[in-house]
Write a protein that holds these residues in place. Structure first.
Motif, PDB file in Angstrom:
ATOM      1  N   LEU A  56       0.834  -1.197   0.000  1.00  0.00           N
ATOM      2  CA  LEU A  56       0.000   0.000   0.000  1.00  0.00           C
ATOM      3  C   LEU A  56       0.872   1.252   0.000  1.00  0.00           C
ATOM      4  O   LEU A  56       1.935   1.284   0.628  1.00  0.00           O
ATOM      5  CB  LEU A  56      -0.905   0.034   1.235  1.00  0.00           C
ATOM      6  CG  LEU A  56      -2.133  -0.866   1.253  1.00  0.00           C
ATOM      7  CD1 LEU A  56      -2.812  -0.785   2.615  1.00  0.00           C
ATOM      8  CD2 LEU A  56      -3.116  -0.475   0.155  1.00  0.00           C
ATOM      9  N   ASN A  57       0.403   2.279  -0.716  1.00  0.00           N
ATOM     10  CA  ASN A  57       1.019   3.606  -0.686  1.00  0.00           C
ATOM     11  C   ASN A  57      -0.061   4.642  -0.442  1.00  0.00           C
ATOM     12  O   ASN A  57      -1.164   4.546  -1.006  1.00  0.00           O
ATOM     13  CB  ASN A  57       1.699   3.937  -2.013  1.00  0.00           C
ATOM     14  CG  ASN A  57       3.027   3.245  -2.186  1.00  0.00           C
ATOM     15  OD1 ASN A  57       3.167   2.382  -3.038  1.00  0.00           O
ATOM     16  ND2 ASN A  57       4.005   3.611  -1.381  1.00  0.00           N
ATOM     17  N   HIS A  58       0.240   5.621   0.390  1.00  0.00           N
ATOM     18  CA  HIS A  58      -0.641   6.784   0.529  1.00  0.00           C
ATOM     19  C   HIS A  58       0.116   7.995   0.018  1.00  0.00           C
ATOM     20  O   HIS A  58       1.205   8.302   0.495  1.00  0.00           O
ATOM     21  CB  HIS A  58      -1.058   6.999   1.982  1.00  0.00           C
ATOM     22  CG  HIS A  58      -2.043   8.123   2.138  1.00  0.00           C
ATOM     23  ND1 HIS A  58      -1.654   9.433   2.332  1.00  0.00           N
ATOM     24  CD2 HIS A  58      -3.398   8.131   2.082  1.00  0.00           C
ATOM     25  CE1 HIS A  58      -2.728  10.195   2.413  1.00  0.00           C
ATOM     26  NE2 HIS A  58      -3.793   9.439   2.263  1.00  0.00           N
ATOM     27  N   ILE A  59      -0.444   8.691  -0.965  1.00  0.00           N
ATOM     28  CA  ILE A  59       0.223   9.822  -1.606  1.00  0.00           C
ATOM     29  C   ILE A  59      -0.565  11.095  -1.337  1.00  0.00           C
ATOM     30  O   ILE A  59      -1.784  11.145  -1.536  1.00  0.00           O
ATOM     31  CB  ILE A  59       0.345   9.605  -3.128  1.00  0.00           C
ATOM     32  CG1 ILE A  59       1.116   8.317  -3.419  1.00  0.00           C
ATOM     33  CG2 ILE A  59       1.043  10.798  -3.778  1.00  0.00           C
ATOM     34  CD1 ILE A  59       1.162   7.963  -4.881  1.00  0.00           C
ATOM     35  N   GLU A  60       0.150  12.132  -0.889  1.00  0.00           N
ATOM     36  CA  GLU A  60      -0.438  13.453  -0.690  1.00  0.00           C
ATOM     37  C   GLU A  60       0.432  14.471  -1.420  1.00  0.00           C
ATOM     38  O   GLU A  60       1.574  14.719  -1.028  1.00  0.00           O
ATOM     39  CB  GLU A  60      -0.513  13.785   0.800  1.00  0.00           C
ATOM     40  CG  GLU A  60      -1.242  15.077   1.092  1.00  0.00           C
ATOM     41  CD  GLU A  60      -1.432  15.312   2.584  1.00  0.00           C
ATOM     42  OE1 GLU A  60      -1.685  16.467   2.958  1.00  0.00           O
ATOM     43  OE2 GLU A  60      -1.309  14.347   3.351  1.00  0.00           O
ATOM     44  N   HIS A  61      -0.100  15.041  -2.487  1.00  0.00           N
ATOM     45  CA  HIS A  61       0.667  15.959  -3.315  1.00  0.00           C
ATOM     46  C   HIS A  61       0.765  17.338  -2.660  1.00  0.00           C
ATOM     47  O   HIS A  61      -0.153  17.783  -1.970  1.00  0.00           O
ATOM     48  CB  HIS A  61       0.034  16.087  -4.702  1.00  0.00           C
ATOM     49  CG  HIS A  61      -0.003  14.805  -5.458  1.00  0.00           C
ATOM     50  ND1 HIS A  61      -1.026  13.882  -5.314  1.00  0.00           N
ATOM     51  CD2 HIS A  61       0.859  14.270  -6.352  1.00  0.00           C
ATOM     52  CE1 HIS A  61      -0.796  12.837  -6.093  1.00  0.00           C
ATOM     53  NE2 HIS A  61       0.340  13.045  -6.739  1.00  0.00           N
ATOM     54  N   THR A  62       1.878  18.028  -2.892  1.00  0.00           N
ATOM     55  CA  THR A  62       2.096  19.344  -2.303  1.00  0.00           C
ATOM     56  C   THR A  62       1.467  20.436  -3.170  1.00  0.00           C
ATOM     57  O   THR A  62       1.144  20.222  -4.350  1.00  0.00           O
ATOM     58  CB  THR A  62       3.596  19.618  -2.160  1.00  0.00           C
ATOM     59  OG1 THR A  62       4.196  19.637  -3.467  1.00  0.00           O
ATOM     60  CG2 THR A  62       4.266  18.551  -1.304  1.00  0.00           C
ATOM     61  N   ASP A  63       1.320  21.626  -2.575  1.00  0.00           N
ATOM     62  CA  ASP A  63       0.808  22.770  -3.342  1.00  0.00           C
ATOM     63  C   ASP A  63       1.762  23.121  -4.480  1.00  0.00           C
ATOM     64  O   ASP A  63       1.312  23.517  -5.565  1.00  0.00           O
ATOM     65  CB  ASP A  63       0.641  23.971  -2.411  1.00  0.00           C
ATOM     66  CG  ASP A  63      -0.473  23.758  -1.390  1.00  0.00           C
ATOM     67  OD1 ASP A  63      -1.347  22.920  -1.648  1.00  0.00           O
ATOM     68  OD2 ASP A  63      -0.442  24.435  -0.341  1.00  0.00           O
ATOM     69  N   PHE A  64       3.064  22.968  -4.243  1.00  0.00           N
ATOM     70  CA  PHE A  64       4.047  23.245  -5.291  1.00  0.00           C
ATOM     71  C   PHE A  64       3.800  22.352  -6.507  1.00  0.00           C
ATOM     72  O   PHE A  64       3.845  22.820  -7.652  1.00  0.00           O
ATOM     73  CB  PHE A  64       5.456  23.014  -4.744  1.00  0.00           C
ATOM     74  CG  PHE A  64       6.538  23.127  -5.784  1.00  0.00           C
ATOM     75  CD1 PHE A  64       7.054  24.366  -6.146  1.00  0.00           C
ATOM     76  CD2 PHE A  64       7.041  21.989  -6.414  1.00  0.00           C
ATOM     77  CE1 PHE A  64       8.043  24.471  -7.105  1.00  0.00           C
ATOM     78  CE2 PHE A  64       8.031  22.095  -7.376  1.00  0.00           C
ATOM     79  CZ  PHE A  64       8.528  23.339  -7.726  1.00  0.00           C
ATOM     80  N   TYR A  65       3.534  21.084  -6.261  1.00  0.00           N
ATOM     81  CA  TYR A  65       3.284  20.147  -7.361  1.00  0.00           C
ATOM     82  C   TYR A  65       2.012  20.528  -8.115  1.00  0.00           C
ATOM     83  O   TYR A  65       1.983  20.528  -9.356  1.00  0.00           O
ATOM     84  CB  TYR A  65       3.174  18.736  -6.800  1.00  0.00           C
ATOM     85  CG  TYR A  65       2.970  17.675  -7.855  1.00  0.00           C
ATOM     86  CD1 TYR A  65       4.055  17.124  -8.531  1.00  0.00           C
ATOM     87  CD2 TYR A  65       1.689  17.239  -8.188  1.00  0.00           C
ATOM     88  CE1 TYR A  65       3.869  16.157  -9.506  1.00  0.00           C
ATOM     89  CE2 TYR A  65       1.491  16.267  -9.162  1.00  0.00           C
ATOM     90  CZ  TYR A  65       2.582  15.738  -9.812  1.00  0.00           C
ATOM     91  OH  TYR A  65       2.392  14.785 -10.785  1.00  0.00           O
ATOM     92  N   ARG A  66       0.961  20.861  -7.375  1.00  0.00           N
ATOM     93  CA  ARG A  66      -0.309  21.205  -8.021  1.00  0.00           C
ATOM     94  C   ARG A  66      -0.181  22.492  -8.832  1.00  0.00           C
ATOM     95  O   ARG A  66      -0.737  22.604  -9.931  1.00  0.00           O
ATOM     96  CB  ARG A  66      -1.402  21.365  -6.964  1.00  0.00           C
ATOM     97  CG  ARG A  66      -1.719  20.085  -6.207  1.00  0.00           C
ATOM     98  CD  ARG A  66      -2.817  20.308  -5.183  1.00  0.00           C
ATOM     99  NE  ARG A  66      -2.983  19.177  -4.317  1.00  0.00           N
ATOM    100  CZ  ARG A  66      -3.670  18.086  -4.625  1.00  0.00           C
ATOM    101  NH1 ARG A  66      -4.259  18.001  -5.806  1.00  0.00           N
ATOM    102  NH2 ARG A  66      -3.770  17.085  -3.768  1.00  0.00           N
ATOM    103  N   GLU A  67       0.558  23.462  -8.320  1.00  0.00           N
ATOM    104  CA  GLU A  67       0.681  24.748  -9.004  1.00  0.00           C
ATOM    105  C   GLU A  67       1.574  24.670 -10.229  1.00  0.00           C
ATOM    106  O   GLU A  67       1.378  25.413 -11.197  1.00  0.00           O
ATOM    107  CB  GLU A  67       1.224  25.797  -8.022  1.00  0.00           C
ATOM    108  CG  GLU A  67       0.250  26.135  -6.900  1.00  0.00           C
ATOM    109  CD  GLU A  67       0.890  27.004  -5.832  1.00  0.00           C
ATOM    110  OE1 GLU A  67       2.092  27.342  -5.993  1.00  0.00           O
ATOM    111  OE2 GLU A  67       0.205  27.331  -4.849  1.00  0.00           O
ATOM    112  N   ASN A  68       2.563  23.772 -10.213  1.00  0.00           N
ATOM    113  CA  ASN A  68       3.557  23.752 -11.292  1.00  0.00           C
ATOM    114  C   ASN A  68       3.423  22.573 -12.251  1.00  0.00           C
ATOM    115  O   ASN A  68       3.967  22.637 -13.361  1.00  0.00           O
ATOM    116  CB  ASN A  68       4.967  23.747 -10.696  1.00  0.00           C
ATOM    117  CG  ASN A  68       5.311  25.039 -10.002  1.00  0.00           C
ATOM    118  OD1 ASN A  68       5.732  26.003 -10.634  1.00  0.00           O
ATOM    119  ND2 ASN A  68       5.121  25.086  -8.683  1.00  0.00           N
TER     120      ASN A  68
END
Length: 224
Positions: A149-161
Motif C-alpha cells: 500500500l502507498n498513501h500519496i499526498e501531493h504538495t501545493d508546489f506540485y499542483r501549481e507547477n
C-alpha cells in the motif's frame, strides 16, 4: 491518460527512494538483548538504530531473535524520511555450525519531497544460508520485499507547477524488489558485534533496480 502517467511517475519515485535494511545482527546465543547501529547505501545513504531480543519459547526449540529498528535518510534526517521495521529471525535448518536462517519482517515508511508526501506498508522475507560460529558467521542471502500500500499526498508546489488535479489517497503498492548477496560478522570481547553486508538489487522482474548498483552496509552492535 495524463493522470495515469503522473501516478506511475509518483509510484516509481517512491519505490526508488524507499529506505530498507533487511538484516539484523543475528546471534542465537544466551545473551538476550542487543542494540545496534547500521549505516550504508540501500539504495540511498541511510542510518538505522535497532534493538534485538532473543526469545526461547518452550514450544519452539530454536532461539527466535525479535527486532525493531528505525531507519532514517542520512541526508534528510527526520521522521518524514524514515522507516520503522519489526520482525523475527529463526533457524529453519541446522546441522552443526551450518544453518539456514529466515528473517520475516513488516515495515512502514514515509518519504517527503517538494512534490509529495507518501507512506508505504511492506512485507519482506530474507533467507540466509551459511556457517554460524560462536564468534563469527558468513552467509549467502536472498530476500524479497513487497510494497502493498502507498498513501500519496501531493504538495501545493506540485499542483501549481505540474498538475492541479492530482488526486491524493491510497494506491496499490509500487511492486517489489529482490536482493542477493552475502553478509559476514564477528564478535569481539563477547559483547561487541561488527556486521557487513553486500547485496545486489533487482526489480521483481529481475531487471536492474536503478540507483546504486550494489548495496553496502556496516553495522555495529552491543550485547547485554
Amino acid at each position: 491518460m495524463k493522470k495515469m502517467i503522473i501516478l506511475m511517475i509518483s509510484l516509481l519515485i517512491i519505490g526508488s527512494m524507499r529506505l530498507t535494511a533487511q538484516s539484523v545482527i543475528f546471534n542465537d546465543n544466551t545473551i538476550r538483548n542487543s542494540i545496534y547501529m547500521r549505516t550504508g547505501i540501500e539504495p540511498a545513504s541511510m542510518i538505522a538504530f535497532g534493538y534485538q531480543r532473543n526469545l526461547n519459547p518452550k514450544f519452539i526449540k530454536p532461539t527466535i531473535t525479535t527486532f525493531a529498528e528505525w531507519n532514517f535518510s542520512a541526508f534528510r534526517f527526520s521522521p518524514k524520511n524514515s522507516e520503522v521495521k519489526v520482525g523475527g529471525v529463526a533457524p529453519l535448518l541446522q546441522k552443526n555450525s551450518f544453518k539456514i536462517v529466515n528473517n520475516l519482517n513488516l515495515s512502514a515508511g514515509s518519504v517527503s519531497t517538494t512534490h509529495f508526501e507518501s507512506k508505504k506498508f511492506a512485507v519482506a522475507d530474507e533467507v540466509a544460508l551459511g556457517f554460524y560460529k560462536p564468534k563469527w558467521f558468513f552467509a549467502l542471502t536472498a530476500e524479497y520485499e513487497k510494497i502493498y500500500l502507498n498513501h500519496i499526498e501531493h504538495t501545493d508546489f506540485y499542483r501549481e507547477n505540474y498538475y492541479e488535479d492530482a488526486v491524493d489517497g491510497w494506491y496499490k503498492g509500487a511492486g517489489g524488489m529482490f536482493q542477493f548477496g552475502l553478509e559476514t560478522g564477528r564478535t569481539f570481547f563477547e559483547k561487541y558485534d561488527v556486521h557487513v553486508e553486500l547485496k545486489v538489487p533487482f526489480t521483481e522482474r529481475f531487471n536492474s533496480y536503478g540507483g546504486s548498483p550494489a548495496h553496502l552496509n556496516l553495522a555495529i552492535g552491543y550485547r547485554f
